[in-house]
Design an enzyme around this catalytic site. Structure first.
Site, PDB file in Angstrom:
ATOM      1  N   GLU A 151       8.996  -4.099  13.101  1.00 52.52           N
ATOM      2  CA  GLU A 151       8.824  -3.025  12.124  1.00 52.52           C
ATOM      3  C   GLU A 151       7.501  -2.334  12.463  1.00 52.52           C
ATOM      4  O   GLU A 151       6.429  -2.926  12.325  1.00 52.52           O
ATOM      5  CB  GLU A 151       8.761  -3.590  10.697  1.00 52.52           C
ATOM      6  CG  GLU A 151       8.568  -2.476   9.679  1.00 52.52           C
ATOM      7  CD  GLU A 151       8.376  -2.956   8.235  1.00 52.52           C
ATOM      8  OE1 GLU A 151       7.703  -3.977   8.015  1.00 52.52           O
ATOM      9  OE2 GLU A 151       8.899  -2.278   7.335  1.00 52.52           O
ATOM     10  N   LYS A 173      -1.169  -7.160  -9.152  1.00 56.45           N
ATOM     11  CA  LYS A 173      -2.146  -7.235  -8.040  1.00 56.45           C
ATOM     12  C   LYS A 173      -1.726  -6.152  -7.048  1.00 56.45           C
ATOM     13  O   LYS A 173      -0.825  -6.349  -6.239  1.00 56.45           O
ATOM     14  CB  LYS A 173      -2.075  -8.630  -7.401  1.00 56.45           C
ATOM     15  CG  LYS A 173      -3.334  -9.094  -6.675  1.00 56.45           C
ATOM     16  CD  LYS A 173      -3.843  -8.201  -5.584  1.00 56.45           C
ATOM     17  CE  LYS A 173      -3.110  -8.320  -4.270  1.00 56.45           C
ATOM     18  NZ  LYS A 173      -3.545  -7.277  -3.287  1.00 56.45           N
ATOM     19  N   PHE A 229       0.812  -1.218   0.000  1.00 48.68           N
ATOM     20  CA  PHE A 229       0.000   0.000   0.000  1.00 48.68           C
ATOM     21  C   PHE A 229       0.845   1.268   0.000  1.00 48.68           C
ATOM     22  O   PHE A 229       0.364   2.336  -0.386  1.00 48.68           O
ATOM     23  CB  PHE A 229      -0.938   0.009   1.225  1.00 48.68           C
ATOM     24  CG  PHE A 229      -0.273   0.478   2.502  1.00 48.68           C
ATOM     25  CD1 PHE A 229      -0.130   1.839   2.765  1.00 48.68           C
ATOM     26  CD2 PHE A 229       0.232  -0.427   3.436  1.00 48.68           C
ATOM     27  CE1 PHE A 229       0.490   2.283   3.942  1.00 48.68           C
ATOM     28  CE2 PHE A 229       0.851   0.009   4.598  1.00 48.68           C
ATOM     29  CZ  PHE A 229       0.989   1.366   4.842  1.00 48.68           C
ATOM     30  N   CYS A 276       9.516   1.846   3.386  1.00 56.16           N
ATOM     31  CA  CYS A 276      10.414   0.734   3.724  1.00 56.16           C
ATOM     32  C   CYS A 276      11.841   1.238   3.928  1.00 56.16           C
ATOM     33  O   CYS A 276      12.674   0.544   4.482  1.00 56.16           O
ATOM     34  CB  CYS A 276      10.386  -0.320   2.639  1.00 56.16           C
ATOM     35  SG  CYS A 276      11.080   0.286   1.115  1.00 56.16           S
ATOM     36  N   SER A 330       5.336  -6.945   3.463  1.00 53.19           N
ATOM     37  CA  SER A 330       5.913  -7.236   4.779  1.00 53.19           C
ATOM     38  C   SER A 330       6.693  -8.558   4.749  1.00 53.19           C
ATOM     39  O   SER A 330       6.455  -9.413   3.886  1.00 53.19           O
ATOM     40  CB  SER A 330       4.799  -7.301   5.816  1.00 53.19           C
ATOM     41  OG  SER A 330       3.867  -8.274   5.423  1.00 53.19           O
ATOM     42  N   GLU A 342      -4.999  -3.709  -1.895  1.00 50.68           N
ATOM     43  CA  GLU A 342      -6.438  -3.422  -1.883  1.00 50.68           C
ATOM     44  C   GLU A 342      -6.761  -2.171  -1.072  1.00 50.68           C
ATOM     45  O   GLU A 342      -7.882  -1.701  -1.062  1.00 50.68           O
ATOM     46  CB  GLU A 342      -7.222  -4.634  -1.355  1.00 50.68           C
ATOM     47  CG  GLU A 342      -6.925  -5.057   0.075  1.00 50.68           C
ATOM     48  CD  GLU A 342      -5.703  -5.982   0.213  1.00 50.68           C
ATOM     49  OE1 GLU A 342      -4.672  -5.729  -0.461  1.00 50.68           O
ATOM     50  OE2 GLU A 342      -5.772  -6.923   1.025  1.00 50.68           O
TER      51      GLU A 342
HETATM   52  P1  NAD Z   1       1.534  -6.516   3.110  1.00 49.33           P
HETATM   53  O1  NAD Z   1       2.552  -7.583   3.223  1.00 49.33           O
HETATM   54  O2  NAD Z   1       0.411  -6.499   4.096  1.00 49.33           O
HETATM   55  O3  NAD Z   1       0.839  -6.555   1.660  1.00 49.33           O
HETATM   56  C1  NAD Z   1       1.587  -6.596   0.478  1.00 49.33           C
HETATM   57  C2  NAD Z   1       0.778  -7.296  -0.593  1.00 49.33           C
HETATM   58  O4  NAD Z   1       0.524  -8.642  -0.161  1.00 49.33           O
HETATM   59  C3  NAD Z   1      -0.590  -6.651  -0.849  1.00 49.33           C
HETATM   60  O5  NAD Z   1      -0.830  -6.653  -2.237  1.00 49.33           O
HETATM   61  C4  NAD Z   1      -1.543  -7.552  -0.099  1.00 49.33           C
HETATM   62  O6  NAD Z   1      -2.825  -7.613  -0.690  1.00 49.33           O
HETATM   63  C5  NAD Z   1      -0.874  -8.908  -0.151  1.00 49.33           C
HETATM   64  N1  NAD Z   1      -1.167  -9.731   1.025  1.00 49.33           N
HETATM   65  C6  NAD Z   1      -1.472  -9.302   2.282  1.00 49.33           C
HETATM   66  N2  NAD Z   1      -1.683 -10.345   3.093  1.00 49.33           N
HETATM   67  C7  NAD Z   1      -1.493 -11.459   2.362  1.00 49.33           C
HETATM   68  C8  NAD Z   1      -1.558 -12.865   2.652  1.00 49.33           C
HETATM   69  N3  NAD Z   1      -1.845 -13.307   3.871  1.00 49.33           N
HETATM   70  N4  NAD Z   1      -1.284 -13.725   1.674  1.00 49.33           N
HETATM   71  C9  NAD Z   1      -0.976 -13.278   0.431  1.00 49.33           C
HETATM   72  N5  NAD Z   1      -0.915 -11.974   0.100  1.00 49.33           N
HETATM   73  C10 NAD Z   1      -1.165 -11.079   1.049  1.00 49.33           C
HETATM   74  O7  NAD Z   1       2.319  -5.125   3.119  1.00 49.33           O
HETATM   75  P2  NAD Z   1       1.709  -3.670   3.173  1.00 49.33           P
HETATM   76  O8  NAD Z   1       1.179  -3.423   4.546  1.00 49.33           O
HETATM   77  O9  NAD Z   1       0.818  -3.418   2.011  1.00 49.33           O
HETATM   78  O10 NAD Z   1       3.022  -2.793   2.936  1.00 49.33           O
HETATM   79  C11 NAD Z   1       3.909  -2.448   3.961  1.00 49.33           C
HETATM   80  C12 NAD Z   1       5.050  -3.431   4.051  1.00 49.33           C
HETATM   81  O11 NAD Z   1       5.743  -3.485   2.819  1.00 49.33           O
HETATM   82  C13 NAD Z   1       6.097  -3.032   5.075  1.00 49.33           C
HETATM   83  O12 NAD Z   1       6.515  -4.184   5.740  1.00 49.33           O
HETATM   84  C14 NAD Z   1       7.209  -2.441   4.234  1.00 49.33           C
HETATM   85  O13 NAD Z   1       8.489  -2.489   4.817  1.00 49.33           O
HETATM   86  C15 NAD Z   1       7.140  -3.318   3.048  1.00 49.33           C
HETATM   87  N6  NAD Z   1       7.758  -2.675   1.897  1.00 49.33           N
HETATM   88  C16 NAD Z   1       8.981  -3.133   1.532  1.00 49.33           C
HETATM   89  C17 NAD Z   1       9.635  -2.544   0.476  1.00 49.33           C
HETATM   90  C18 NAD Z   1      10.988  -3.025   0.050  1.00 49.33           C
HETATM   91  O14 NAD Z   1      11.439  -2.574  -0.973  1.00 49.33           O
HETATM   92  N7  NAD Z   1      11.650  -3.912   0.766  1.00 49.33           N
HETATM   93  C19 NAD Z   1       9.033  -1.483  -0.220  1.00 49.33           C
HETATM   94  C20 NAD Z   1       7.777  -1.044   0.181  1.00 49.33           C
HETATM   95  C21 NAD Z   1       7.149  -1.666   1.250  1.00 49.33           C
END
Ligand code: NAD
Length: 497
Positions: free
Chosen positions: A381, A173, A149, A281, A226, A176
């Site tokens: 985090e 994808k 997000f 991140c 994450s 959401e």
């Molecule tokens: P998230 O892991 O909750 O979601 C990321 C994606 O995974 C979304 O599209 C979501 O719909 C999907 N998702 C969520 N739960 C899932 C599940 N149980 N099974 C399969 N798919 C699932 O992350 P977020 O809250 O959207 O974003 C923040 C996180 O992203 C932080 O941890 C941040 O550090 C990380 N991030 C990392 C980088 C990097 O380059 N390393 C860059 C941006 C964000």
């Protein structure tokens, strides 16, 4: 309330199930849209559209593919304010920050326009007598991109410009929580001349993600999110024989040596800790102060925090709200935990005065000193505007602390000692290093990615790594027959013949 639909085969695609998710306006604290959540039929439709578009796109000349990317770059540059407004409305980040996100995405598009050079193979004449050997780089097919997000435009742009340039077709994808940017980008790609089906947006949750991970026609997965989900993505996609790069979470430390310029360091800590409400991140979440600097540095940081204006990103504010009320409450709970664990809450962002609606998902900048490294305030985090300070006695203690973190996304050192900085870049176990630069996101012609639990897989995002990820190499050994090649020889082919 608008319904945000999938974008499949070059147009909006209705959802076959009743499942939807809320999309909020975080600065107002109200739901503004509903997004469809895919079921099996939509997953199938998106992958099928991408698969059908692949042969023609793969065989489209490099000149034409390049023209589409140039046209997309021009359109995006001309209309970036529209996209920034979408980002601010659904994510909450302030408009200037949204513009910065788009600018960094545009850099990758610009890098991708130079792809003909990066797709070149190699050629060796007369590897054996009359035998030439050469290599080709070919696209994978349908590639899946799953994004978080916090950068609804930039993170997809880390991947799709290069995936498309290399001749792949895409199913994105998006998160959401802020899904509209993806549809806006899809429509713009179409306007730029991208054929229908080459770029599809599949909205959804775990069902959509699992659908892509398990679909035999999806050849690779590029994930950002994450760490627990990244690990799951990496394991599942690898088990299914896909190429996968899964970028995970972070806990980024800023090491401040006693000789650092504390005014510049305090500016950097505030900018990197509270920009985008800490939902980056590459945000700095821990300042590691090598004594005796901590008291002075904290005083300077606190002074600067007092000047930060929190509010609706559409007004002239420094910091916006958090993404949801639930996330705001979770981040806020770490402030209670800090107190329980014996840390000093120097600035408490709860109850901050804001320039915005009362119901927005607000949490002000928060500074916590003397955080025990056993506390979850240090180990988790938090992903919000909570900046921790850990005091250490020496450079060595600081580096040991950073290296014992399970994350290795970004880190920075603040010092005027070139020798110390050089030693740091050599010793620290982190993928992206800043020397007096607090958010060291590499430019588009380098690649982006961390170490340890911040990246699963061996290939980083964008830059040269991306061309490696989005193509498969073929080696061709070729001989155009002439009479000298006659005769029977069952021996293994040797180049000295
Ligand atoms: P998230 O892991 O909750 O979601 C990321 C994606 O995974 C979304 O599209 C979501 O719909 C999907 N998702 C969520 N739960 C899932 C599940 N149980 N099974 C399969 N798919 C699932 O992350 P977020 O809250 O959207 O974003 C923040 C996180 O992203 C932080 O941890 C941040 O550090 C990380 N991030 C990392 C980088 C990097 O380059 N390393 C860059 C941006 C964000």
């Amino acid at each position: 309330m608008t319904l945000i639909e999938h974008w499949i085969g070059g147009k909006a695609h209705p959802n076959g199930t009743e499942r939807t998710g809320p999309v909020f306006d975080p600065a107002r604290g109200v739901q503004q849209h509903e997004v469809v959540l895919a079921g099996e039929a939509e997953i199938e439709a998106a992958v099928a559209a991408a698969k059908a578009a692949f042969p023609a796109w793969r065989d489209t000349s490099i000149a034409k593919r390049s023209q589409v990317l140039f046209a997309f770059r021009e359109l995006l540059n001309a209309r970036k304010d529209e996209l920034a407004a979408i980002l601010t409305s659904e994510h909450g980040k302030v408009l200037s920050d949204a513009a910065g996100e788009i600018a960094r995405g545009l850099e990758v598009v610009e890098f991708a326009t130079g792809f003909p050079h990066l797709l070149k193979g190699e050629f060796t004449e007369n590897a054996s007598t009359g035998v030439d050997v050469y290599s080709l780089r070919q696209p994978l097919g349908v590639v899946g991109i799953i994004s978080p997000f916090n950068f609804p435009a930039m993170v997809p742009m880390w991947f799709f410009p290069i995936a498309l340039a290399a001749g792949n077709t895409v199913v994105l994808k998006p998160s959401e929580k802020d899904p509209s940017a993806a549809n806006w980008i899809a429509a713009l790609l179409k306007e730029a001349g991208l054929p229908d089906g080459a770029f599809n947006v599949l909205h959804g949750d775990k069902v959509a993600v699992d659908g892509l991970l398990n679909h035999p026609d999806v050849k690779s997965i590029s994930f950002v999110g994450s760490t627990p989900i990244a690990k799951y993505i990496y394991e599942t996609a690898s088990r299914n024989g896909k190429r996968v790069q899964a970028l995970g979470g972070a806990k980024n430390h800023m090491l401040v040596l006693p000789d650092a310029d504390l005014d510049l360091t305090a500016d950097a800590a505030v900018n990197a800790g509270f920009g985008s409400a800490g939902e980056r991140c590459m945000a700095i979440s821990v300042v590691v102060a090598v004594e005796p600097v901590a008291d002075d540095l904290i005083a300077k940081i606190t002074e600067r925090m007092a000047g930060l204006k929190v509010g609706d990103g559409r007004r002239s504010c420094d910091m916006g709200p958090l993404i949801t009320g639930e996330h705001r409450d979770k981040v806020g709970s770490y402030i209670d935990l800090a107190v329980e664990d014996g840390a000093d809450v120097v600035v408490d962002g709860r109850g901050v005065e804001v320039d915005g609606e009362a119901d927005g998902f607000w949490l002000g900048p928060t500074l916590v000193d003397k955080v025990p490294v056993t506390s979850r305030v240090y180990t988790d985090e938090i992903f919000g505007p909570v900046l921790s300070v850990v005091r250490v006695a020496s450079y060595e203690d600081g580096v040991d602390l950073i290296n014992s973190s399970p994350y290795g996304n970004g880190t920075a050192i603040f010092t005027n000692d070139g020798g110390a900085a050089r030693r740091f870049q050599n010793e620290v176990e982190v993928g992206m290093i800043g020397i007096n630069v607090p958010i060291p996101v590499p430019v588009s012609y380098y690649s982006f990615g961390g170490w340890k639990n911040s990246l699963f897989g061996d290939t980083k995002a964008y830059g040269p790594d991306a061309f490696h990820f989005f193509t498969r190499q073929k080696a061709v050994t070729s001989r155009w027959l002439d009479p000298s090649h006659g005769g029977i020889n069952l021996g293994f082919p040797q180049t000295t013949h």
